[in-house]
Write a protein that holds these residues in place. Structure first.
Motif, PDB file in Angstrom:
ATOM      1  N   VAL A 151     -69.370 -37.342  42.751  1.00 50.56           N
ATOM      2  CA  VAL A 151     -69.594 -36.007  42.194  1.00 50.56           C
ATOM      3  C   VAL A 151     -70.786 -35.347  42.875  1.00 50.56           C
ATOM      4  O   VAL A 151     -70.749 -34.158  43.200  1.00 50.56           O
ATOM      5  CB  VAL A 151     -69.794 -36.086  40.662  1.00 50.56           C
ATOM      6  N   LEU A 152     -71.847 -36.119  43.121  1.00 54.50           N
ATOM      7  CA  LEU A 152     -73.027 -35.575  43.793  1.00 54.50           C
ATOM      8  C   LEU A 152     -72.687 -35.083  45.198  1.00 54.50           C
ATOM      9  O   LEU A 152     -73.043 -33.969  45.577  1.00 54.50           O
ATOM     10  CB  LEU A 152     -74.122 -36.631  43.864  1.00 54.50           C
ATOM     11  N   VAL A 153     -71.993 -35.900  45.975  1.00 54.77           N
ATOM     12  CA  VAL A 153     -71.641 -35.520  47.348  1.00 54.77           C
ATOM     13  C   VAL A 153     -70.721 -34.295  47.343  1.00 54.77           C
ATOM     14  O   VAL A 153     -70.926 -33.353  48.109  1.00 54.77           O
ATOM     15  CB  VAL A 153     -71.005 -36.708  48.099  1.00 54.77           C
ATOM     16  N   ALA A 154     -69.726 -34.292  46.465  1.00 60.71           N
ATOM     17  CA  ALA A 154     -68.812 -33.137  46.382  1.00 60.71           C
ATOM     18  C   ALA A 154     -69.585 -31.877  45.997  1.00 60.71           C
ATOM     19  O   ALA A 154     -69.353 -30.794  46.556  1.00 60.71           O
ATOM     20  CB  ALA A 154     -67.701 -33.417  45.373  1.00 60.71           C
ATOM     21  N   GLY A 155     -70.519 -31.999  45.058  1.00 66.15           N
ATOM     22  CA  GLY A 155     -71.321 -30.851  44.652  1.00 66.15           C
ATOM     23  C   GLY A 155     -72.184 -30.332  45.778  1.00 66.15           C
ATOM     24  O   GLY A 155     -72.303 -29.121  45.983  1.00 66.15           O
ATOM     25  N   LEU A 156     -72.802 -31.248  46.537  1.00 63.70           N
ATOM     26  CA  LEU A 156     -73.630 -30.829  47.663  1.00 63.70           C
ATOM     27  C   LEU A 156     -72.806 -30.141  48.748  1.00 63.70           C
ATOM     28  O   LEU A 156     -73.243 -29.155  49.338  1.00 63.70           O
ATOM     29  CB  LEU A 156     -74.373 -32.031  48.244  1.00 63.70           C
ATOM     30  N   VAL A 157     -71.606 -30.644  49.013  1.00 67.67           N
ATOM     31  CA  VAL A 157     -70.727 -30.009  49.994  1.00 67.67           C
ATOM     32  C   VAL A 157     -70.337 -28.614  49.515  1.00 67.67           C
ATOM     33  O   VAL A 157     -70.365 -27.643  50.279  1.00 67.67           O
ATOM     34  CB  VAL A 157     -69.473 -30.877  50.257  1.00 67.67           C
ATOM     35  N   PHE A 158     -70.003 -28.483  48.241  1.00 62.05           N
ATOM     36  CA  PHE A 158     -69.614 -27.193  47.672  1.00 62.05           C
ATOM     37  C   PHE A 158     -70.769 -26.197  47.754  1.00 62.05           C
ATOM     38  O   PHE A 158     -70.589 -25.058  48.189  1.00 62.05           O
ATOM     39  CB  PHE A 158     -69.158 -27.383  46.216  1.00 62.05           C
ATOM     40  N   VAL A 159     -71.966 -26.616  47.359  1.00 60.07           N
ATOM     41  CA  VAL A 159     -73.132 -25.730  47.411  1.00 60.07           C
ATOM     42  C   VAL A 159     -73.456 -25.375  48.857  1.00 60.07           C
ATOM     43  O   VAL A 159     -73.751 -24.216  49.168  1.00 60.07           O
ATOM     44  CB  VAL A 159     -74.342 -26.397  46.712  1.00 60.07           C
ATOM     45  N   GLY A 160     -73.404 -26.357  49.756  1.00 65.22           N
ATOM     46  CA  GLY A 160     -73.664 -26.084  51.171  1.00 65.22           C
ATOM     47  C   GLY A 160     -72.680 -25.090  51.759  1.00 65.22           C
ATOM     48  O   GLY A 160     -73.071 -24.170  52.481  1.00 65.22           O
ATOM     49  N   ALA A 161     -71.398 -25.252  51.437  1.00 68.28           N
ATOM     50  CA  ALA A 161     -70.387 -24.306  51.928  1.00 68.28           C
ATOM     51  C   ALA A 161     -70.634 -22.912  51.365  1.00 68.28           C
ATOM     52  O   ALA A 161     -70.499 -21.905  52.071  1.00 68.28           O
ATOM     53  CB  ALA A 161     -68.991 -24.801  51.554  1.00 68.28           C
ATOM     54  N   GLY A 162     -71.029 -22.843  50.104  1.00 72.26           N
ATOM     55  CA  GLY A 162     -71.335 -21.546  49.495  1.00 72.26           C
ATOM     56  C   GLY A 162     -72.525 -20.882  50.157  1.00 72.26           C
ATOM     57  O   GLY A 162     -72.512 -19.671  50.410  1.00 72.26           O
ATOM     58  N   LEU A 163     -73.567 -21.654  50.453  1.00 73.33           N
ATOM     59  CA  LEU A 163     -74.739 -21.100  51.124  1.00 73.33           C
ATOM     60  C   LEU A 163     -74.396 -20.615  52.532  1.00 73.33           C
ATOM     61  O   LEU A 163     -74.846 -19.554  52.956  1.00 73.33           O
ATOM     62  CB  LEU A 163     -75.850 -22.144  51.191  1.00 73.33           C
ATOM     63  N   ILE A 164     -73.615 -21.390  53.243  1.00 74.62           N
ATOM     64  CA  ILE A 164     -73.213 -20.980  54.593  1.00 74.62           C
ATOM     65  C   ILE A 164     -72.404 -19.694  54.536  1.00 74.62           C
ATOM     66  O   ILE A 164     -72.624 -18.763  55.316  1.00 74.62           O
ATOM     67  CB  ILE A 164     -72.429 -22.111  55.297  1.00 74.62           C
ATOM     68  N   ALA A 165     -71.468 -19.614  53.592  1.00 75.63           N
ATOM     69  CA  ALA A 165     -70.659 -18.397  53.460  1.00 75.63           C
ATOM     70  C   ALA A 165     -71.533 -17.205  53.085  1.00 75.63           C
ATOM     71  O   ALA A 165     -71.351 -16.099  53.599  1.00 75.63           O
ATOM     72  CB  ALA A 165     -69.565 -18.606  52.411  1.00 75.63           C
ATOM     73  N   MET A 166     -72.501 -17.419  52.198  1.00 72.87           N
ATOM     74  CA  MET A 166     -73.377 -16.333  51.773  1.00 72.87           C
ATOM     75  C   MET A 166     -74.252 -15.863  52.935  1.00 72.87           C
ATOM     76  O   MET A 166     -74.411 -14.669  53.160  1.00 72.87           O
ATOM     77  CB  MET A 166     -74.254 -16.803  50.615  1.00 72.87           C
ATOM     78  N   LEU A 167     -74.807 -16.801  53.690  1.00 71.34           N
ATOM     79  CA  LEU A 167     -75.653 -16.432  54.822  1.00 71.34           C
ATOM     80  C   LEU A 167     -74.853 -15.755  55.931  1.00 71.34           C
ATOM     81  O   LEU A 167     -75.351 -14.866  56.609  1.00 71.34           O
ATOM     82  CB  LEU A 167     -76.369 -17.656  55.367  1.00 71.34           C
ATOM     83  N   ALA A 168     -73.612 -16.164  56.120  1.00 72.48           N
ATOM     84  CA  ALA A 168     -72.787 -15.582  57.175  1.00 72.48           C
ATOM     85  C   ALA A 168     -72.363 -14.156  56.838  1.00 72.48           C
ATOM     86  O   ALA A 168     -72.086 -13.365  57.733  1.00 72.48           O
ATOM     87  CB  ALA A 168     -71.549 -16.438  57.413  1.00 72.48           C
ATOM     88  N   SER A 169     -72.335 -13.805  55.560  1.00 69.28           N
ATOM     89  CA  SER A 169     -71.849 -12.484  55.183  1.00 69.28           C
ATOM     90  C   SER A 169     -72.966 -11.525  54.807  1.00 69.28           C
ATOM     91  O   SER A 169     -72.696 -10.433  54.328  1.00 69.28           O
ATOM     92  CB  SER A 169     -70.877 -12.609  54.015  1.00 69.28           C
ATOM     93  N   SER A 170     -74.223 -11.886  55.019  1.00 72.45           N
ATOM     94  CA  SER A 170     -75.312 -10.983  54.660  1.00 72.45           C
ATOM     95  C   SER A 170     -76.316 -10.880  55.786  1.00 72.45           C
ATOM     96  O   SER A 170     -76.370 -11.716  56.666  1.00 72.45           O
ATOM     97  CB  SER A 170     -76.008 -11.484  53.391  1.00 72.45           C
ATOM     98  N   GLY A 171     -77.115  -9.835  55.720  1.00 73.90           N
ATOM     99  CA  GLY A 171     -78.181  -9.674  56.693  1.00 73.90           C
ATOM    100  C   GLY A 171     -77.704  -9.054  57.987  1.00 73.90           C
ATOM    101  O   GLY A 171     -76.520  -8.754  58.165  1.00 73.90           O
ATOM    102  N   PRO A 172     -78.645  -8.816  58.924  1.00 76.86           N
ATOM    103  CA  PRO A 172     -78.276  -8.197  60.205  1.00 76.86           C
ATOM    104  C   PRO A 172     -77.331  -9.096  60.991  1.00 76.86           C
ATOM    105  O   PRO A 172     -77.526 -10.293  61.096  1.00 76.86           O
ATOM    106  CB  PRO A 172     -79.603  -8.040  60.940  1.00 76.86           C
TER     107      PRO A 172
END
Length: 137
Positions: A94-115
């Motif tokens: 559960v911990l590893v799956a959660g970290l992968v999910f959060v990491g993917a969310g952060l990557i998606a958020m960073l890729a879609s925002s900012g200059p």
């Protein structure tokens, strides 16, 4: 490092370190300790004090080991509860799956925002002038 950031980092690390193991009760110490030979066990005594016993061994009905580097003996009838830290594979999954999910969310958020962020598109590869940035002195 700011104190608040340090506290949060310590809290996250504490959760991560304890997520992969759990403290499980020892039902039959007379069989468990000689066969499993744990490096440490947690013991709750009759007075409700809890201590960690390192290098535990059984000598008859006496539990012996080291508490804080000092040799200690206690009779098994005086032990109210005994536990040992064991791996928790479900928690780890559960911990590893959660970290992968959060990491993917952060990557998606960073890729879609900012200059320079946002979805790909708006550029026409067949028109080289659309790929050039305007010159501003």
């Amino acid at each position: 490092m700011a104190p608040l950031l340090r506290q949060r980092l310590c809290a996250v690390l504490s959760v991560l370190l304890t997520a992969c193991s759990t403290l499980r009760p020892v039902a039959a110490p007379q069989q468990f300790i000689p066969t499993a030979q744990p490096t440490r066990i947690w013991v709750t005594q009759a007075d409700n004090s809890t201590l960690m016993l390192e290098a535990p061994r059984l000598l008859g009905d006496t539990l012996v080991g080291f508490v804080g580097g000092r040799y200690q003996e206690m009779l098994l009838p005086q032990v109210r509860w005994m536990g040992v830290r064991q791996p928790a594979p479900r928690r780890t999954t559960v911990l590893v799956a959660g970290l992968v999910f959060v990491g993917a969310g952060l990557i998606a958020m960073l890729a879609s925002s900012g200059p320079g962020g946002g979805p790909m598109g708006g550029e026409d590869p067949s028109n080289p002038s659309s790929l050039l940035l305007p010159f501003r002195p």
